[in-house]
Design a protein around this motif. Structure first.
Motif, PDB file in Angstrom:
ATOM      1  N   GLU A 249       0.835  -1.204   0.000  1.00  0.00           N
ATOM      2  CA  GLU A 249       0.000   0.000   0.000  1.00  0.00           C
ATOM      3  C   GLU A 249       0.867   1.250   0.000  1.00  0.00           C
ATOM      4  OE1 GLU A 249      -3.486   2.095   2.739  1.00  0.00           O
ATOM      5  OE2 GLU A 249      -2.719   0.104   3.250  1.00  0.00           O
ATOM      6  N   PHE A 250       1.966   1.226   0.802  1.00  0.00           N
ATOM      7  CA  PHE A 250       2.875   2.373   0.850  1.00  0.00           C
ATOM      8  C   PHE A 250       3.558   2.571  -0.507  1.00  0.00           C
ATOM      9  CE2 PHE A 250       7.268   3.854   1.519  1.00  0.00           C
ATOM     10  CZ  PHE A 250       7.005   5.111   2.019  1.00  0.00           C
ATOM     11  N   THR A 251       4.031   1.459  -1.099  1.00  0.00           N
ATOM     12  CA  THR A 251       4.695   1.542  -2.401  1.00  0.00           C
ATOM     13  C   THR A 251       3.752   2.090  -3.463  1.00  0.00           C
ATOM     14  OG1 THR A 251       6.091  -0.338  -1.818  1.00  0.00           O
ATOM     15  CG2 THR A 251       5.955   0.233  -4.150  1.00  0.00           C
ATOM     16  N   ASP A 252       2.525   1.601  -3.476  1.00  0.00           N
ATOM     17  CA  ASP A 252       1.543   2.086  -4.441  1.00  0.00           C
ATOM     18  C   ASP A 252       1.237   3.562  -4.210  1.00  0.00           C
ATOM     19  OD1 ASP A 252      -0.468   1.459  -6.599  1.00  0.00           O
ATOM     20  OD2 ASP A 252      -1.822   2.198  -5.041  1.00  0.00           O
ATOM     21  N   SER A 253       1.191   3.967  -2.935  1.00  0.00           N
ATOM     22  CA  SER A 253       0.924   5.369  -2.616  1.00  0.00           C
ATOM     23  C   SER A 253       2.056   6.254  -3.125  1.00  0.00           C
ATOM     24  CB  SER A 253       0.752   5.541  -1.107  1.00  0.00           C
ATOM     25  OG  SER A 253       0.602   6.897  -0.769  1.00  0.00           O
ATOM     26  N   VAL A 254       3.315   5.797  -2.915  1.00  0.00           N
ATOM     27  CA  VAL A 254       4.462   6.557  -3.413  1.00  0.00           C
ATOM     28  C   VAL A 254       4.416   6.640  -4.931  1.00  0.00           C
ATOM     29  CG1 VAL A 254       6.980   6.553  -3.625  1.00  0.00           C
ATOM     30  CG2 VAL A 254       5.909   6.029  -1.434  1.00  0.00           C
ATOM     31  N   PHE A 255       4.068   5.517  -5.572  1.00  0.00           N
ATOM     32  CA  PHE A 255       3.998   5.473  -7.035  1.00  0.00           C
ATOM     33  C   PHE A 255       2.948   6.451  -7.562  1.00  0.00           C
ATOM     34  CE2 PHE A 255       1.949   3.626 -10.842  1.00  0.00           C
ATOM     35  CZ  PHE A 255       3.024   3.608 -11.711  1.00  0.00           C
TER      36      PHE A 255
ATOM     37  N   LYS B 186      14.466  12.294  10.295  1.00  0.00           N
ATOM     38  CA  LYS B 186      14.167  13.705  10.500  1.00  0.00           C
ATOM     39  C   LYS B 186      14.520  14.522   9.263  1.00  0.00           C
ATOM     40  CE  LYS B 186      14.242  14.252  15.498  1.00  0.00           C
ATOM     41  NZ  LYS B 186      14.769  15.053  16.629  1.00  0.00           N
ATOM     42  N   VAL B 187      13.802  15.647   9.085  1.00  0.00           N
ATOM     43  CA  VAL B 187      13.987  16.489   7.906  1.00  0.00           C
ATOM     44  C   VAL B 187      14.398  17.886   8.344  1.00  0.00           C
ATOM     45  CG1 VAL B 187      12.973  17.336   5.777  1.00  0.00           C
ATOM     46  CG2 VAL B 187      12.165  15.196   6.770  1.00  0.00           C
ATOM     47  N   VAL B 188      15.455  18.410   7.711  1.00  0.00           N
ATOM     48  CA  VAL B 188      15.914  19.772   7.975  1.00  0.00           C
ATOM     49  C   VAL B 188      15.823  20.554   6.666  1.00  0.00           C
ATOM     50  CG1 VAL B 188      17.814  21.209   8.804  1.00  0.00           C
ATOM     51  CG2 VAL B 188      17.516  18.898   9.700  1.00  0.00           C
ATOM     52  N   ALA B 189      15.188  21.727   6.706  1.00  0.00           N
ATOM     53  CA  ALA B 189      15.111  22.594   5.530  1.00  0.00           C
ATOM     54  C   ALA B 189      16.217  23.631   5.628  1.00  0.00           C
ATOM     55  CB  ALA B 189      13.744  23.264   5.459  1.00  0.00           C
ATOM     56  N   GLU B 190      17.080  23.689   4.598  1.00  0.00           N
ATOM     57  CA  GLU B 190      18.168  24.662   4.627  1.00  0.00           C
ATOM     58  C   GLU B 190      17.871  25.797   3.657  1.00  0.00           C
ATOM     59  OE1 GLU B 190      21.800  22.808   3.458  1.00  0.00           O
ATOM     60  OE2 GLU B 190      20.958  21.845   1.690  1.00  0.00           O
ATOM     61  N   GLY B 191      18.508  26.939   3.889  1.00  0.00           N
ATOM     62  CA  GLY B 191      18.332  28.085   3.001  1.00  0.00           C
ATOM     63  C   GLY B 191      17.022  28.824   3.203  1.00  0.00           C
ATOM     64  N   VAL B 192      16.457  28.788   4.427  1.00  0.00           N
ATOM     65  CA  VAL B 192      15.209  29.512   4.683  1.00  0.00           C
ATOM     66  C   VAL B 192      15.519  31.001   4.725  1.00  0.00           C
ATOM     67  CG1 VAL B 192      13.282  29.810   6.263  1.00  0.00           C
ATOM     68  CG2 VAL B 192      14.318  27.564   5.977  1.00  0.00           C
ATOM     69  N   GLU B 193      14.872  31.758   3.835  1.00  0.00           N
ATOM     70  CA  GLU B 193      15.186  33.172   3.694  1.00  0.00           C
ATOM     71  C   GLU B 193      14.028  34.098   4.065  1.00  0.00           C
ATOM     72  OE1 GLU B 193      18.098  34.253   2.920  1.00  0.00           O
ATOM     73  OE2 GLU B 193      19.141  32.489   2.152  1.00  0.00           O
TER      74      GLU B 193
ATOM     75  N   LEU C 141      18.860   4.985   1.404  1.00  0.00           N
ATOM     76  CA  LEU C 141      18.568   5.591   2.707  1.00  0.00           C
ATOM     77  C   LEU C 141      18.519   4.526   3.783  1.00  0.00           C
ATOM     78  CD1 LEU C 141      15.800   8.150   1.699  1.00  0.00           C
ATOM     79  CD2 LEU C 141      18.266   8.481   1.799  1.00  0.00           C
ATOM     80  N   LEU C 142      17.994   3.350   3.427  1.00  0.00           N
ATOM     81  CA  LEU C 142      17.916   2.266   4.397  1.00  0.00           C
ATOM     82  C   LEU C 142      19.276   1.601   4.563  1.00  0.00           C
ATOM     83  CD1 LEU C 142      14.534   0.695   3.249  1.00  0.00           C
ATOM     84  CD2 LEU C 142      14.910   2.322   5.094  1.00  0.00           C
TER      85      LEU C 142
ATOM     86  N   MET D  60       7.932  11.095   2.973  1.00  0.00           N
ATOM     87  CA  MET D  60       8.744   9.893   2.830  1.00  0.00           C
ATOM     88  C   MET D  60       9.674   9.723   4.024  1.00  0.00           C
ATOM     89  SD  MET D  60      11.846   9.229   0.194  1.00  0.00           S
ATOM     90  CE  MET D  60      12.798  10.392   1.168  1.00  0.00           C
ATOM     91  N   SER D  61      10.315  10.811   4.439  1.00  0.00           N
ATOM     92  CA  SER D  61      11.262  10.746   5.556  1.00  0.00           C
ATOM     93  C   SER D  61      10.562  10.352   6.843  1.00  0.00           C
ATOM     94  CB  SER D  61      11.949  12.105   5.723  1.00  0.00           C
ATOM     95  OG  SER D  61      12.648  12.446   4.560  1.00  0.00           O
ATOM     96  N   HIS D  62       9.404  10.959   7.104  1.00  0.00           N
ATOM     97  CA  HIS D  62       8.687  10.600   8.322  1.00  0.00           C
ATOM     98  C   HIS D  62       8.237   9.143   8.278  1.00  0.00           C
ATOM     99  CE1 HIS D  62       7.661  15.071   9.370  1.00  0.00           C
ATOM    100  NE2 HIS D  62       8.937  14.761   9.552  1.00  0.00           N
ATOM    101  N   GLY D  63       7.871   8.668   7.070  1.00  0.00           N
ATOM    102  CA  GLY D  63       7.493   7.259   6.940  1.00  0.00           C
ATOM    103  C   GLY D  63       8.639   6.319   7.239  1.00  0.00           C
TER     104      GLY D  63
END
Length: 788
Positions: free
Chosen positions: A206-212, A727-734, A686-687, A720-723
Motif C-alpha cells: 500500500e505504501f509503495t503504491d501510494s508513493v507510485f 528527520k527532515v531539515v530545511a536549509e536556506g530559509v530566507e 537511505l535504508l 517519505m522521511s517521516h514514513g
C-alpha cells in the motif's frame, strides 16, 4: 453413558485407530512411489495424519462387520510416532450428546504435545475434558456449529480464524476438521507469523503504491519489449494520455520523436538504421545494469512537444534477470529557462554586468585559437584598483560597489566593442584584446586604461582619486595558451603594484621564475592553515516543533590578506583537487568539535554540531580514527555530532564509504544527507546507509512558496522521511513565507539567513540568546510562543 460402557467404547476406538495406522503408512508409501523419494518429514507426518482419519473411518466400518484387526501394538507405536512428530497441534475428539441426541460438546480422547504447548496445559489435565471447557469455544458460537455439521454431513472443514483467548499461545490458527465416526480428528496450525508477515507485506504494498501514485513526477513501467504496463497520475498529466489508452496497448517509443531516437542510435552505432533503433536506444545503459538518464523530447497526445529529463532503470528478478524497465520523467521546460538565466548569472558579474570568470576563460581560449589560426596576437590586461580595500572599509560596501560600477563603465568605454571586459572578483578586472599586431599597440592601450581610470570619482559627496595597477601578457610572445596567458598577466599586475602602483607592466621572461606561481590561489591555500587565515563559522538550526535552537552547522571560511574573503565554492574544490583538503579537513573537524563543545557548555544546551565531509576525505584511511580522536580531545558527545555527506556520494556503491559510515555510526555519530533532492537517490540507499536526517536542498525551499512542483517535492520528501523515521531539515530559509510553508508541512528543523547568518564562535552565543529573547522576530506563531 456409564463408566464401564465408556471405557469399553474408548478401548474400541483406540484399537480401531491404532489398527488404521498401517493403512495410513501404506498411503504414505504409495505417495513415495508415485512422487519420488524427496518427500520431507513434515509432508510424511501430514499425509500420515490425514490418512489416519480416512483409515479409521474405513476400519470403523470393518469393525461394525465384526472383522478382527491385528497388529494393534505396532500400529499404536506408529500412530504415536506420526502424531508426536507433527509440527501442528493434533487431537481426537468424541461427540458428547444430550438425551435428545444433540451434540453439546466434544470430549478430548487424544492430543499431541503441540496441543499442550498451544493451550499451556499438560496432557494429563486435558484428556477427558471437553473442548468447550478448555478453549474459548462455546456451543453458541458459529465455529461449534460448523464442527457439528462435519459430523452431520461428513464434509471436512478447513478454516482460518483469529484467536483472542489469553491462554491460547497464538493469534491466528488454521484448523482442519475431519469426521471420525461420531467424533472428529482436528489439526490446529499456528499461522500467526504468516498472518503478521502478510499484514506487513500488505502495508508495504500500500505504501509503495501510494508513493507510485503520488510521486510528483511521471513514472511509467514497461516490459522487456517496451510495452507500457503501468503509469501514474503524473504520467497521465505529462503525456496527456489516460492510463487505459496506453497500458498494454502502446510502446514507450510512441511518446518520443523518431528523429531523436535515430540520431541517438547513430551516436551509439554509426551503422544504425530505422529498423535497428527503437526501445533499445532508451534503455541502452539500463539494460547493462546502470541507470540511463538523458534529455529527450516528449510528444504529447495533442502533438505538442515538451523537453523532459528521462531516467530509465531495469527491474530484475531475484535471480538477477531483467523483467522490465521503470522510467521516471519530468518536464524540464522551466528548468531550461532557469538554466539559461542561471547560466547568465554564472557567466556575468551581477554588480557590473561584465563578463564573469567562467565565460572569460572561454572567451580567452576562443581569442587564442583565432590568433593561432590567423597569425595575430592576443593581449590580456589584468587590472587591479589600488587601495580599494581602504576605500571600501572607510566608506562602506555601498560606496565600494559604486566605485566598481564606475570603473567598469570607464573600462568598457576605453576599449573596442570586440574586446572582452570582465570582472573576476573583488576589485580585479580583465580585458582581452584580440587582433593585436604589435607590442607598441599594447603599450598604448595599457597607458590609455591607466589614464582613463585616474580621474576623480564622486561617490556620496566624496571625491575619490582612484589609480590602477595593470599587468599584461601577450600571446604568443610570452604564453602559449589561454591558461598561462591569464596567469602571467596576473603576475605582471603584482609586479606593477610592487613597483609603486598606478602603472602597467608587461610580462617578460625575467619575471617568469620570480612571480609566475607566487600569487596563485593554490600557493596561497597551501599557506592558509599555517598563516591562520582559516576559521569556522556556525549557522544555528532550530526545531519547528518547539522553536528552540537545537544545533549548528560548521562552515569553513578563508580570509586572505590580498584576495579577501574567498568563497568556499572556489577554494574547497581546489583543496580537494590538490589533496590539501586532508590537513585542512582534519583541522576544521577538530576545531568544530572543540568550539561546538565550548558553545554547549557556555549555553548549557547539548546542541548538535553538523560537519560536512567531502568525497576526498572518505578516501583517508584514518578518517574514522580522526573522528574518534576529535571527539575524545574535544569532549563532544558522539550523539551530538552530525556527519553531513552529499546525496551523490550514496549513488556511488562503494564498500569503503559504507564501511566508514557504519564504523562512525558504531561510535554513536549521526549521518545526515546534505542537499537532498538534487540527485537521483533510490530509497534503498537511505535504508542501507541508515540515514538519520535529510536536508532539503535550498533550491526547493526557496521555490516552494510560489512553485507547485517544488512544493510537491518538499511535501513528498517530508512524508517519505517521516514514513522511514528520518528527520527532515530545511536549509536556506530566507523568508517568513518559506518558514510558514515548512511549519504547515510539519518539517522537523530549519536553518537559513531568515533565522541567522553563519557567525564566528564569539558571536554565536549572542545570536542564540537574542533569538531566544525575541523569537517572534524570526519564527511565526504559534511556535514562537513556545520559546522561553
Amino acid at each position: 453413558m456409564k463408566a464401564s460402557a465408556l471405557d469399553s467404547h474408548r478401548s474400541w476406538v483406540w484399537k480401531t485407530i491404532l489398527s488404521a495406522i498401517p493403512i495410513s503408512l501404506a498411503v504414505v508409501q504409495l505417495w513415495r512411489l508415485n512422487h519420488g523419494a524427496e518427500l520431507g518429514r513434515m509432508s510424511t507426518v501430514l499425509i500420515a495424519l490425514s490418512g489416519t482419519a480416512v483409515a479409521v473411518w474405513a476400519l470403523w466400518r470393518e469393525y461394525g462387520r465384526g472383522e478382527k484387526i491385528r497388529g494393534a501394538e505396532l500400529a499404536h507405536s506408529q500412530f504415536l510416532a506420526a502424531a508426536e512428530t507433527s509440527l501442528d497441534a493434533f487431537g481426537l475428539f468424541e461427540s458428547v450428546r444430550d438425551e435428545a441426541g444433540k451434540i453439546v460438546d466434544f470430549q478430548i480422547l487424544y492430543i499431541n504435545a503441540n496441543v499442550e504447548r498451544l493451550l499451556g496445559q499438560s496432557r494429563s489435565e486435558l484428556l477427558g475434558q471437553t473442548l468447550c471447557s478448555v478453549t474459548p469455544m462455546k456451543p453458541t458460537v458459529p465455529m461449534f456449529g460448523r464442527f457439528c455439521r462435519v459430523i452431520e454431513t461428513g464434509e471436512s472443514l478447513n478454516e482460518e480464524f483469529p484467536v483472542s483467548y489469553e491462554s491460547v499461545k497464538a493469534s491466528w490458527l488454521q484448523t482442519q476438521v475431519v469426521k471420525l465416526g461420531d467424533g472428529l480428528a482436528i489439526t490446529f496450525k499456528d499461522i500467526s507469523e504468516a498472518k503478521s508477515a502478510q499484514e506487513r507485506y500488505a502495508q508495504l504494498a500500500e505504501f509503495t503504491d501510494s508513493v507510485f501514485q503520488n510521486a510528483p513526477f511521471s513514472i511509467i513501467a514497461t516490459d522487456l519489449e517496451g510495452t507500457i504496463t503501468a503509469m501514474n497520475a503524473q504520467a497521465e498529466k505529462l503525456t496527456g494520455y489516460r492510463c487505459e489508452e496506453l497500458v498494454e496497448k502502446a510502446s514507450l517509443t510512441a511518446l518520443h520523436d523518431e528523429r531523436e531516437l535515430l540520431a541517438r542510435a547513430i551516436a551509439i552505432d554509426t551503422a544504425a538504421t530505422v529498423e535497428k533503433y527503437g526501445f533499445e536506444v532508451l534503455t541502452a545503459g539500463a539494460a547493462d545494469g546502470e541507470m540511463e538518464e538523458r534529455e529527450w523530447t516528449l510528444i504529447r497526445r495533442d502533438g505538442s512537444r515538451t523537453p523532459i529529463n528521462l531516467a530509465v532503470r531495469a527491474v530484475t528478478t531475484e535471480g538477477g534477470e531483467v523483467s522490465g524497465f521503470v522510467s521516471i520523467a519530468f518536464d524540464i521546460t522551466d528548468r531550461r529557462q532557469m538554466m539559461e538565466y542561471v547560466t547568465h548569472l554564472a557567466t556575468h558579474d551581477q554588480l557590473t554586468g561584465l563578463t564573469g570568470r567562467a565565460l572569460l576563460q572561454d572567451k580567452t581560449v576562443e581569442a587564442v585559437e583565432q590568433a593561432r589560426r590567423y597569425g595575430t596576437k592576443v593581449a590580456v590586461f589584468v587590472i587591479d584598483l589600488d587601495h580599494f580595500k581602504r576605500i571600501n572599509d572607510s566608506l562602506g560596501h555601498s560606496a565600494g560597489d559604486q566605485l566598481l560600477i564606475e570603473a567598469a563603465r570607464r573600462l568598457t568605454r576605453s576599449v573596442r566593442s570586440t574586446d572582452v571586459v570582465a570582472r573576476v572578483g573583488g576589485d580585479e578586472f580583465v580585458v582581452v584584446m584580440p587582433d593585436i599586431t604589435s607590442v607598441n599597440d599594447v603599450e598604448q592601450c595599457a597607458a590609455n586604461l591607466v589614464a582613463r581610470l585616474a580621474p576623480e570619482i564622486s561617490i556620496d559627496e566624496h571625491l575619490m582619486h582612484v589609480t590602477a595597477s595593470v599587468g599584461i601578457c601577450i600571446y604568443p610572445d610570452f604564453a602559449s595558451d589561454a591558461k598561462h596567458l591569464l596567469k602571467r598577466a596576473d603576475s605582471a599586475m603584482y609586479a606593477a603594484k610592487e613597483n609603486g602602483r598606478n602603472q602597467f607592466q608587461i610580462f617578460s621572461e625575467s619575471m617568469l621564475k620570480e612571480t609566475a606561481e607566487r600569487l596563485t590561489m593554490e600557493h596561497a591555500l597551501r599557506h592558509a592553515l599555517v598563516n591562520k587565515e582559516l576559521s569556522m563559522h556556525y549557522q544555528p538550526q532550530i526545531s519547528l516543533t518547539t522553536g528552540a535552537v537545537t544545533g549548528m552547522e560548521a562552515l569553513l571560511r578563508w580570509t586572505h590578506p590580498k584576495l579577501g574573503s574567498v568563497s568556499p565554492s572556489q577554494f574547497i574544490p581546489l583543496a580537494e583537487e590538490t589533496g590539501l583538503i586532508v590537513p585542512i579537513g582534519e583541522w576544521a573537524f577538530l576545531t568544530a568539535c572543540c568550539e561546538g563543545r565550548a558553545l554547549q557548555v557556555e549555553l548549557g544546551v547539548d546542541l548538535t554540531v553538523s560537519i560536512n565531509l567531502s568525497p576526498r576525505q572518505f578516501q583517508q584511511k584514518n578518517l574514522v580514527p580522526m573522528v574518534e580522536s576529535a571527539l575524545l580531545k574535544s569532549g563532544l558527545s558522539a550523539e551530538c555530532l552530525q556527519i553531513e555527506i552529499t546525496e551523490n556520494m550514496l549513488m556511488v556503491s562503494s564498500e569503503h564509504v559504507l564501511d566508514k559510515l557504519q564504523r562512525m555510526r558504531e561510535l554513536g555519530v549521526r549521518i545526515s544527507i546534505d542537499d537532498f533532492g538534487t540527485g537521483f537517490c533510490s530509497f534503498s540507499y537511505l535504508l542501507e546507509y541508515q540515514v538519520d536526517r535529510l536536508k532539503i536542498d535550498q533550491s526547493f525551499v526557496r521555490k516552494a512558496v510560489a512553485d507547485a512542483n517544488a512544493a510537491a517535492v518538499v511535501r513528498t520528501i517530508i512524508a517519505m522521511s517521516h514514513g522511514l523515521n528520518i528527520k527532515v531539515v530545511a536549509e536556506g530559509v530566507e523568508t517568513d513565507e518559506q518558514m510558514r510553508f515548512l511549519l504547515r508541512r510539519r518539517c522537523d528543523e530549519a536553518q537559513g539567513n531568515f533565522i541567522s547568518r553563519p557567525v564566528a564562535k564569539a558571536e554565536f552565543s549572542g545570536v542564540v540568546r537574542s533569538y531566544e529573547d525575541h523569537p517572534s522576530a524570526r519564527i511565526p506563531e504559534p511556535v514562537a510562543g513556545l520559546v522561553r
